[in-house]
Write an enzyme that holds these catalytic residues in place. Structure first.
Site, PDB file in Angstrom:
ATOM      1  N   TYR A 141       0.962  -1.280  -0.120  1.00  0.00           N
ATOM      2  CA  TYR A 141       0.059  -0.041  -0.026  1.00  0.00           C
ATOM      3  C   TYR A 141       0.763   1.366   0.027  1.00  0.00           C
ATOM      4  O   TYR A 141       0.451   2.302  -0.350  1.00  0.00           O
ATOM      5  CB  TYR A 141      -0.832   0.100   1.294  1.00  0.00           C
ATOM      6  CG  TYR A 141      -2.335  -0.578   1.398  1.00  0.00           C
ATOM      7  CD1 TYR A 141      -2.129  -1.850   0.950  1.00  0.00           C
ATOM      8  CD2 TYR A 141      -3.399   0.066   1.036  1.00  0.00           C
ATOM      9  CE1 TYR A 141      -3.519  -2.513   0.708  1.00  0.00           C
ATOM     10  CE2 TYR A 141      -4.687  -0.475   1.111  1.00  0.00           C
ATOM     11  CZ  TYR A 141      -4.705  -1.796   0.978  1.00  0.00           C
ATOM     12  OH  TYR A 141      -5.934  -2.408   0.843  1.00  0.00           O
ATOM     13  N   LYS A 186       2.790 -15.378   2.484  1.00  0.00           N
ATOM     14  CA  LYS A 186       2.942 -16.052   1.310  1.00  0.00           C
ATOM     15  C   LYS A 186       4.698 -16.455   1.126  1.00  0.00           C
ATOM     16  O   LYS A 186       5.294 -15.911   0.299  1.00  0.00           O
ATOM     17  CB  LYS A 186       2.618 -15.219   0.148  1.00  0.00           C
ATOM     18  CG  LYS A 186       2.650 -15.781  -1.317  1.00  0.00           C
ATOM     19  CD  LYS A 186       1.389 -17.072  -1.318  1.00  0.00           C
ATOM     20  CE  LYS A 186       1.809 -17.641  -2.654  1.00  0.00           C
ATOM     21  NZ  LYS A 186       0.945 -18.929  -2.843  1.00  0.00           N
ATOM     22  N   ASP A 219      -2.958 -18.356   0.544  1.00  0.00           N
ATOM     23  CA  ASP A 219      -4.028 -18.833  -0.515  1.00  0.00           C
ATOM     24  C   ASP A 219      -4.821 -20.113   0.460  1.00  0.00           C
ATOM     25  O   ASP A 219      -6.085 -19.927   0.421  1.00  0.00           O
ATOM     26  CB  ASP A 219      -3.622 -19.294  -1.594  1.00  0.00           C
ATOM     27  CG  ASP A 219      -2.113 -20.027  -1.414  1.00  0.00           C
ATOM     28  OD1 ASP A 219      -1.616 -20.165  -0.242  1.00  0.00           O
ATOM     29  OD2 ASP A 219      -1.791 -20.740  -2.454  1.00  0.00           O
ATOM     30  N   ASP A 243      -6.568  -6.852   3.909  1.00  0.00           N
ATOM     31  CA  ASP A 243      -7.624  -6.096   3.406  1.00  0.00           C
ATOM     32  C   ASP A 243      -8.511  -7.308   2.737  1.00  0.00           C
ATOM     33  O   ASP A 243      -9.700  -7.310   2.915  1.00  0.00           O
ATOM     34  CB  ASP A 243      -7.045  -5.354   2.468  1.00  0.00           C
ATOM     35  CG  ASP A 243      -8.114  -4.744   1.812  1.00  0.00           C
ATOM     36  OD1 ASP A 243      -9.136  -4.206   2.284  1.00  0.00           O
ATOM     37  OD2 ASP A 243      -8.070  -4.385   0.539  1.00  0.00           O
ATOM     38  N   ASP A 247     -12.394  -8.848   3.742  1.00  0.00           N
ATOM     39  CA  ASP A 247     -13.800  -8.798   3.208  1.00  0.00           C
ATOM     40  C   ASP A 247     -14.300 -10.327   3.054  1.00  0.00           C
ATOM     41  O   ASP A 247     -15.596 -10.456   3.020  1.00  0.00           O
ATOM     42  CB  ASP A 247     -13.489  -8.310   1.736  1.00  0.00           C
ATOM     43  CG  ASP A 247     -13.743  -6.805   1.753  1.00  0.00           C
ATOM     44  OD1 ASP A 247     -13.529  -5.981   2.381  1.00  0.00           O
ATOM     45  OD2 ASP A 247     -14.066  -6.411   0.424  1.00  0.00           O
TER      46      ASP A 247
HETATM   47  C1  IPM Z   1     -10.344  -1.093   3.849  1.00  0.00           C
HETATM   48  C2  IPM Z   1     -10.756  -0.393   2.474  1.00  0.00           C
HETATM   49  C3  IPM Z   1      -9.486   0.538   2.191  1.00  0.00           C
HETATM   50  C4  IPM Z   1      -8.110  -0.177   2.281  1.00  0.00           C
HETATM   51  C5  IPM Z   1      -9.487   1.395   0.982  1.00  0.00           C
HETATM   52  C6  IPM Z   1     -10.849   2.420   0.926  1.00  0.00           C
HETATM   53  C7  IPM Z   1      -8.530   2.235   0.827  1.00  0.00           C
HETATM   54  O1  IPM Z   1     -10.753  -1.314   1.453  1.00  0.00           O
HETATM   55  O2  IPM Z   1     -10.391  -0.369   4.895  1.00  0.00           O
HETATM   56  O3  IPM Z   1     -10.526  -2.313   3.879  1.00  0.00           O
HETATM   57  O4  IPM Z   1      -7.941  -0.858   1.173  1.00  0.00           O
HETATM   58  O5  IPM Z   1      -7.414  -0.155   3.386  1.00  0.00           O
HETATM   59 MN    MN Z   2     -10.901  -3.302   2.410  1.00  0.00          MN
END
Ligand code: IPM
Ligand code: MN
Length: 362
Positions: A141, A186, A219, A243, A247
């Site tokens: 990042y 990884k 993975d 990240d 999700d």
């Molecule tokens: C999160 C979001 C952020 C990230 C974005 C909006 C930059 O996806 O907080 O998970 O990737 O960290």
């Molecule tokens: Mn995110």
């Protein structure tokens, strides 16, 4: 107590979910005799529109002054031109970096009443209680980026110090929970991951011999997380893996709209935000799920203000609201969902049942 909570609504559904969460915080403050101030600042796309930059100096300074920061979400199609020089997301990244918030805690605890909302079979979900600790201020990042007409690159780099400090946070947390930590990398491909794994093993051996440490490749972790989520307790990983995995993990809870997060550094100050984005498709409609932001407020009270009782109150109230089927559209499975404001109101009503005023208890 008096506390200052910097409010950064941001873009899309951000202003809607933060307004809902502030109404819950005000109710908690009233019941417990606290005085919370909410100075408001711009971040993300709205800051680009108003000030030309995604993180104005006044926002960063305001957040530094505050006891904690509550953020909605940033980004949206309006600012997503691939050729744009500045993007809303840069504001959030600069804020995390500027405040030194290297450890991002993302708890995942599916609620019994919301199991139907998950695409995963319910019998795999009961008892799941995971915290992902995501490294937040390093890795790909923040590495150097290059772009020419026919090539691009993003550098992923980690220093030992960056790895050590987030590992220590994760080990400490694991010690308070089941004494079991999974470090995800990884290491079969990436040099940064091999360093990560070495540092994790050393910190574990030298400082946390009482915590069981396991290494997993990202993975296979992505698979195990869905196949046997109950086995995991604390998971620590680098920025981008964290990240992506969170999700994915949100599907265990049934909706991205249920997962809160706390971003912490060395001190008590922190940044609290839902893990979801600005959801431009539903922005302005008043139907976004506010629970992730409300639960982020519970984390804020606990970690930055040390108001543990009040934090528990909010979590019990959200539990109560979900038990009472106070579902927004994302949870309602085809049925009609509640509005954002109605869901927040349901939590506020549950506070009456779940939030005991101090004098009554003593
Ligand atoms: C999160 C979001 C952020 C990230 C974005 C909006 C930059 O996806 O907080 O998970 O990737 O960290
Ligand atoms: Mn995110």
């Amino acid at each position: 107590m008096h506390a200052e909570i910097a409010l950064l609504p941001g873009d899309g559904i951000g202003p809607e979910v933060t307004a809902a969460a502030v109404s819950v915080l005000r109710s908690v403050a009233r019941r417990h005799g606290h005085d919370f101030a909410f100075p408001e600042y711009d971040v993300g796309g709205i800051a680009i529109d108003r000030h030309g930059v995604p993180l104005p100096e006044a926002t960063l300074q305001g957040c530094r002054r505050a006891d904690a920061v509550l953020l909605g979400a940033v980004g949206g199609p309006k600012w997503s031109d691939p050729n744009a020089k500045v993007r809303p997301e840069q504001g959030l990244l600069a804020l995390r970096k500027g405040l030194g918030l290297f450890a991002n805690l993302r708890p995942v605890r599916p609620h019994p009443a919301a199991l139907d909302a998950s695409p995963i079979k319910p019998h795999l979900l009961t008892g799941v209680d995971i915290v992902v600790v995501r490294e937040l201020t390093g890795g790909i990042y923040f590495g150097e980026k290059t772009r020419t007409a026919d090539a691009a690159s993003d550098l992923c780099s980690y220093s030992v110090v960056e790895i050590e400090r987030v590992l220590r946070s994760a080990f400490r947390l694991a010690r308070l929970r089941r004494g079991y930590l999974v470090s995800v990398d990884k290491a079969n491909v990436l040099e940064t991951s091999r360093l990560w794994r070495d540092v994790a093993a050393r910190i574990g051996r030298e400082e946390f011999p009482d915590v069981r440490l396991e290494h997993q490749l990202v993975d296979s972790m992505a698979m195990h997380l869905l196949a046997r989520p109950r086995e995991y307790d604390v998971i620590v990983t680098e920025n981008m893996f964290g990240d992506i995995l969170t999700d994915e993990a949100s599907m265990l809870a049934g909706s991205l709209g249920l997962l809160p997060s706390a971003s912490l550094g060395d001190g008590k100050a922190g940044l609290y935000e839902p893990i979801h984005g600005s959801a431009p498709d539903i922005a302005g409609k008043g139907i976004a799920n506010p629970y992730a932001t409300i639960l982020s407020c519970a984390l804020l009270l606990r970690h930055s203000l040390e108001l543990h009782e009040e934090a528990d109150c909010i979590e019990r109230a959200v539990d109560g609201a979900l038990n009472a089927q106070a579902f927004t559209g994302d949870l309602a499975r085809g049925g009609r969902g509640l509005s954002t404001a109605a869901a927040a109101q349901a939590v506020i009503e549950q506070l009456q049942a779940h939030c005991y005023v101090a004098e009554l208890r003593d």
